[in-house]
Design an enzyme around this catalytic site. Structure first.
Site, PDB file in Angstrom:
ATOM      1  N   ARG B 369       0.829  -1.207   0.000  1.00  0.00           N
ATOM      2  CA  ARG B 369       0.000   0.000   0.000  1.00  0.00           C
ATOM      3  C   ARG B 369       0.860   1.252   0.000  1.00  0.00           C
ATOM      4  NH1 ARG B 369      -5.688   0.848   3.369  1.00  0.00           N
ATOM      5  NH2 ARG B 369      -6.477   2.444   2.008  1.00  0.00           N
ATOM      6  N   CYS B 370       1.824   1.267  -0.880  1.00  0.00           N
ATOM      7  CA  CYS B 370       2.658   2.455  -0.982  1.00  0.00           C
ATOM      8  C   CYS B 370       3.335   2.439  -2.324  1.00  0.00           C
ATOM      9  CB  CYS B 370       3.675   2.486   0.163  1.00  0.00           C
ATOM     10  SG  CYS B 370       5.332   1.981  -0.219  1.00  0.00           S
ATOM     11  N   GLU B 739      -3.102   5.417  -0.594  1.00  0.00           N
ATOM     12  CA  GLU B 739      -2.004   4.983   0.261  1.00  0.00           C
ATOM     13  C   GLU B 739      -1.598   5.985   1.322  1.00  0.00           C
ATOM     14  OE1 GLU B 739       0.058   2.911  -3.620  1.00  0.00           O
ATOM     15  OE2 GLU B 739       0.814   4.765  -2.785  1.00  0.00           O
TER      16      GLU B 739
END
Lengths: 291, 794
Positions: B369-370, B739
């Site tokens: 998630r980045c 994110e």
């Protein structure tokens, strides 16, 4: 979930269940709440040939206080029943304190106290509570019933003294002589996590004087640790700071924790010490307020 | 005639209920495991129990003998078909099935295809593998030791365990900055290994049809078109004979970007058996073998002037990639976008040295998630900033304000070379400080101290480059990072929209329709959205790195504008005026000189099929490929207050304020859901999560009793605020948001706990800040390192 192949029986009578266990020669496992057994089947850590599901047996769901004040918890009594039983807070404060801390609400709806004690996970909460309160397991086999103190019932990690053809039908907590006091504290990383450390204290007092003291520790050894010897420091007098300190020192010394991803051994020992102190200090405050 | 109410038709800014939830909450979702094909077989993988070992022998005879077993595959059999190894997204190779040796616990060693999954699992247990164990490497320090065992002895010219060395920034300029510094502040951190843990694990159903030579693969992928390209390369099938279908996906978080061995094995098995083969990974398999997040050692220093200005920054990163380097990353950047650190701060000079190593741990290293390791960059940034503020004796909020890029200083070239284009950093900070009660906090702190409790307040700000590409700078395996949308408006004004992105819970079916509603005035409910089938969707790069709204979402707006341009011609025809005399308002064209004379977009749609002008191509559909001019730069300010129990090290969050500026919000409810989900993940990483390994390379964290996901019980409440600075280049002014909270959240918690412990002489506690680490810091007055991660000291 893809466990190994197993047979499944759902007896309608206790005798029938015992008969099935006898035939299983140790390869049959009792299924009650299933909150530990089912995950073990899933992971194939356990591969019994037969599951004997006792959920359809009559007369095992009880949570009863007998006329003499002792509490009987049936093999099918769910954690949630204990959690909701407000009347336990007075006579069995240790149970009332522990019930909402067992696992998470989903597990509590299905899992059982008796099953938890039979499973004998060193991180199970109920074994510590039962030992602190001097409870016994009532086991029934082909040749009748016998009563085993929980302190002798758990024989090691995930081990108990039941014969393969015996069913633990209930756990009996004796009534307190005098006023009951005590508590249960547990440190966990998250709700439902296995305990980093837990402490159960069960006291009986007459006025401000402690007449009986039991103590047991969760998650700080290869099995639930009976720290009742350390609790003896409390018996025969009031809950002074000195007595509390000696009990806490004794409990911390009785703990046999190992360092792991939940914390170092020293830290777990410290938590035992802190929790014993906190439970006893709270009881002492209550006594003082009552007086 | 009154104009349409955009909110009422579910346009931009409407907190419209998610249309996909209707089927999800009824249990009617269609996930890979829901799909059952006639004659389908089931695959199970046998994984290595040891972390590093030579394979002496594999005996599959007992497995073959079990009734119902159709195929047992080993590395040797894969090697005969040149499929024992496959390329990764980062130009490394990864074993599909081990041939020579196993390199991490959980590595795929064999697989069984059988009539049902029980038989397949039984048969896996019947395979006998003899291992000759080798010394194990579980951290970078061991990997770089002179006598370290060589993990990747399969690679020619690989003589050590270094994956890459990479350098970015201005070394000389940074040296000069440090030479001028009044003060140098330093910090060392470990960002522990975490796992995206989507609730649905990975899986696939490969269905090869010999009669048509077509391979259809239903699978859990965030990027179906990239997978099609990869399968085409690996399986040597032409692209038009491959159809990848990504049905409903139960969360991805980056975990479902890479190509996993299970996919490849199911494809080969289907080709060999000519029957559909289903592989559904179990939770342990997912946790111990698929793409993880982080596992980076971060070290850095900051050159400071007495007045609080930052003169320069040095960063060193040492990342643990496991046995195979399989990060998803733009090919030019060896450690993703780590150098996006400090983009919100006006810093004259910066320099980054990055090194990656192989270890005997699970491969993957995806950005969880980045956007390509931005999380580590922002975490380092905000921990470094707090340390610097403390060293200067300056208020942490004021120190940030002094060094922020100013609102009138955009576009701004960052010290590492990115071009940021918009933001109101100071305003976000002010909104956050006001909401948390920053001014009164010291009073509260004193009050708590009188009760024996320690209060702390922690600020974390973030800006990250979201929405790769542009195509000039961003590609994966050479494929440029643009995206696409195709819109078909039917005769009745109802529409079908397809994009090259792939929703996994983000709510594209809801939000894309809102963009169409905004551009065309069609009610959002009249637009159905489809994604994930490479035979029908236009080519796109999929959904990860918060790129959907910045890229595919932009393509949706652009294709709708193409449709509107044609509709304008149709409107002119219907209104019998020239196109120049036609004006647009939401949902309607009208004659400029006679506003009451107009036609709706629906009437235009009907005309496209029934009454088009002479010479005009019939129909009302189009496709847009969008190559963004720049990344989008959202900004956020997260502030946590915590209370620490010094006797146990237990800490609780008192309040948490989030101020997010993601530009224009398409569906505010979905944006808020994204932020709350991200903050929950941030809290998890700060407080409880890590996947670690013992000295033998056993994964501690292979199930959800050891690797913890937070529940509603302990997750704190989050108070959300917004600031809106529209993206200057995005067609509707939106920026990525998916994110931000996961990226920026963790440092707020850590900074808060460190603030609470300020009087103890402690500078850092590595995540997860488990109570024992906090207690250790309090009692020893020393930093608590996450290395070694499991203390078996006693």
């Amino acid at each position: 979930m893809y466990p190994s192949r197993f047979g499944y029986e759902s007896p309608r009578a206790l005798d029938e269940a015992i008969e099935l266990l006898s035939r299983g020669q140790g390869e049959a496992k009792i299924l009650a709440g299933g909150q530990s057994l089912i995950p073990m089947l899933k992971l194939r850590f356990a591969s019994p040939e037969m599951l004997v599901d006792i959920n359809n047996l009559p007369g095992l769901s009880h949570l009863t206080v007998d006329p003499d004040g002792s509490l009987r918890v049936g093999a099918l009594c769910r954690h949630a029943q204990l959690e909701r039983a407000a009347a336990l807070a007075g006579p069995f404060p240790t149970i009332a304190a522990a019930a909402p801390l067992v696992a998470d609400p989903i597990v509590r709806n299905r899992g059982t106290l008796v099953g938890s004690i039979c499973h004998a996970d060193p991180q199970g909460d109920w074994a510590a509570v039962a030992i602190a309160l001097g409870a016994s397991v009532v086991a029934q086999g082909p040749s009748g019933r016998r009563r085993i103190p929980v302190a002798d019932f758990v024989s090691g990690p995930f081990q108990n003294v039941l014969a393969y053809d015996e069913v633990a039908v209930e756990v009996v907590f004796p009534a307190a002589a005098g006023t009951a006091a005590g508590g249960y504290l547990k440190l966990e990383r998250r709700v439902g996590d296995f305990a980093t450390a837990g402490v159960a204290v069960g006291l009986e007092r007459s006025g401000a004087v402690v007449t009986r003291a039991g103590m047991a520790l969760t998650g700080v050894g290869g099995a639930t640790i009976d720290a009742s010897e350390a609790a003896q420091a409390l018996v025969g007098g009031e809950l002074t700071a000195d007595r509390i300190a000696r009990a806490a020192d004794g409990a911390a010394a009785a703990a046999k924790p190992r360092g792991d991803h939940r914390g170092s051994a020293a830290y777990k020992r410290h938590i035992v010490h802190t929790f014993v102190t906190r439970i006893l200090t709270r009881v002492a405050d209550d006594v003082e307020r009552a007086a | 005639m009154t104009a349409l109410d955009e909110i009422k038709i579910g346009g931009l800014g409407a907190s419209r209920r998610r249309v996909e939830d209707n089927r999800f909450i009824r249990g009617k979702g269609n996930y890979v495991d829901d799909i059952v094909l006639p004659g389908m077989l089931h695959m199970e993988i046998l994984r290595s129990p040891v972390a590093h070992a030579r394979i002496v022998s594999i005996d599959t005879s007992k497995a073959w003998a079990i009734p119902g077993v159709r195929l047992v595959l080993t590395g040797e059999m894969m090697a005969k078909r040149n499929l024992a190894w496959m390329p990764t997204l980062s130009y490394d190779t990864q074993a599909v099935l081990a041939t020579d040796k196993v390199r991490f616990q959980g590595q795929e060693v064999a697989c069984v295809i059988a009539d049902d999954p029980y038989i397949a699992k039984d048969a896996c247990e019947a395979i006998v593998v003899e291992y000759e164990t080798l010394p194990v490497v579980v951290n970078p320090e061991q990997a770089l030791a002179t006598d370290a065992p060589l993990i990747r002895d399969d690679k020619e010219n690989q003589h050590d365990n270094v994956v890459f060395d990479w350098e970015v920034g201005d070394a000389a300029g940074t040296d000069r900055a440090f030479a001028q510094a009044d003060l140098v502040s330093k910090i060392e951190l470990h960002y522990p290994r975490s796992h995206p843990s989507p609730i649905e694990c990975c899986g696939s159903i490969a269905d090869f049809d010999r009669s048509t030579s077509k391979l259809t693969v239903y699978m859990t992928t965030q990027a179906p078109h990239i997978i099609r390209a990869a399968v085409s390369l690996v399986a040597e099938l032409p692209e038009h004979m491959i159809r990848i279908v990504s049905p409903d996906i139960g969360g991805g978080f980056g975990n479902k970007v890479p190509v996993y061995p299970g996919y490849v094995m199911s494809i080969l098995a289907s080709i060999l058996l000519e029957r559909p083969v289903k592989w559904i990974e179990d939770k342990t398999g997912n946790l111990i073998s698929t793409g993880f997040g982080r596992d980076v050692y971060l070290r850095g220093e900051m050159a400071l002037r007495k007045d609080g200005r930052i003169l320069g920054v040095r960063m060193h990163t040492l990342s643990d990639h496991g046995a195979f380097f399989a990060d998803a990353q733009p090919s030019k950047f060896k450690i993703g976008l780590m150098h996006s650190a400090f983009a919100a701060y006006d810093i004259p000079a910066a320099h980054l040295l990055a090194r990656g190593v192989y270890t005997n741990k699970a491969p993957g290293g995806v950005a969880y998630r980045c956007s390509f390791r931005v999380t580590e960059a922002m975490f380092f940034q905000e921990r470094m900033v707090q340390a610097a503020a403390d060293d200067l004796g300056m208020d942490q909020a004021e120190f940030r304000r002094v060094n922020f890029v100013r609102d009138d200083d955009f576009p701004h070239r960052t010290a590492f070379g990115f071009l940021t284009d918009s933001g109101q950093y100071g305003k976000c900070l002010d909104v956050g400080l006001e909401a948390i009660g920053y001014a009164d906090f010291q009073e509260r702190k004193k009050e708590a101290a009188s009760r024996g409790r320690l209060l702390g307040i922690g600020i974390s700000t973030m800006t990250e480059p979201l929405g790769a590409g542009n195509s000039r700078e961003y590609d994966i395996l050479g494929i440029k990072m643009f995206d696409s949308a195709e819109l078909r408006v039917h005769m009745t004004g109802k529409a079908l929209l397809r994009t090259g992105a792939k929703t996994q819970g983000q709510g594209h079916e809801t939000t894309w329709a809102q963009i169409v509603a905004h551009e065309l005035g069609l009610p959002a409910e009249d637009v159905v959205v489809e994604e994930g089938d490479t035979d029908t969707a236009p080519f796109g790069m999929g959904t990860y790195a918060s790129r959907s709204t910045p890229v595919a979402g932009a393509a949706v707006a652009m294709v709708a504008r193409k449709i509107r341009a044609k509709a304008r011609k149709l409107a002119a025809h219907l209104l019998e005026v020239s196109e120049e005399d036609v004006e647009w308002e939401l949902g309607r064209f009208y004659v400029r000189s006679a506003p009451n004379r107009g036609v709706t977009i629906q009437e235009c749609a009907a005309a496209a099929y029934s009454n088009m002008p002479d010479g005009m191509e019939p129909g009302l559909e189009n496709v847009a490929y969008y190559d963004p001019p720049n990344l989008t730069w959202p900004f956020a300010c997260y502030i946590a207050t915590v209370e620490v129990d010094p006797q146990t090290g237990v800490w609780d969050v008192l309040n948490f304020v989030a101020v997010d500026d993601c530009g224009v919000r398409i569906n505010p409810m979905i944006v808020e859901g994204q932020i709350m989900g991200g903050l929950t993940e941030a809290y998890a990483m700060a407080s409880m999560q890590f996947i670690t390994y013992d000295a033998e390379g056993n994964c501690v964290g292979s199930n959800y009793m050891d690797y913890l996901l937070p529940t509603a019980w302990e997750t704190p409440g989050f108070e959300l605020h917004e600031v809106v600075t529209p993206c200057p280049h995005h067609p509707i002014g939106a920026k990525g948001i998916g994110e931000c909270a996961t990226v920026g959240g963790p440092a707020a918690f850590v900074n808060a706990v460190m603030d609470a412990l300020k009087g103890f002489g402690v500078r850092n506690i590595d995540m997860p800040m488990l109570p024992d680490r906090v207690y250790e810091a309090i009692t020893t007055g020393r930093d608590v390192s996450g290395h070694p991660p499991v203390r078996q000291d006693d």
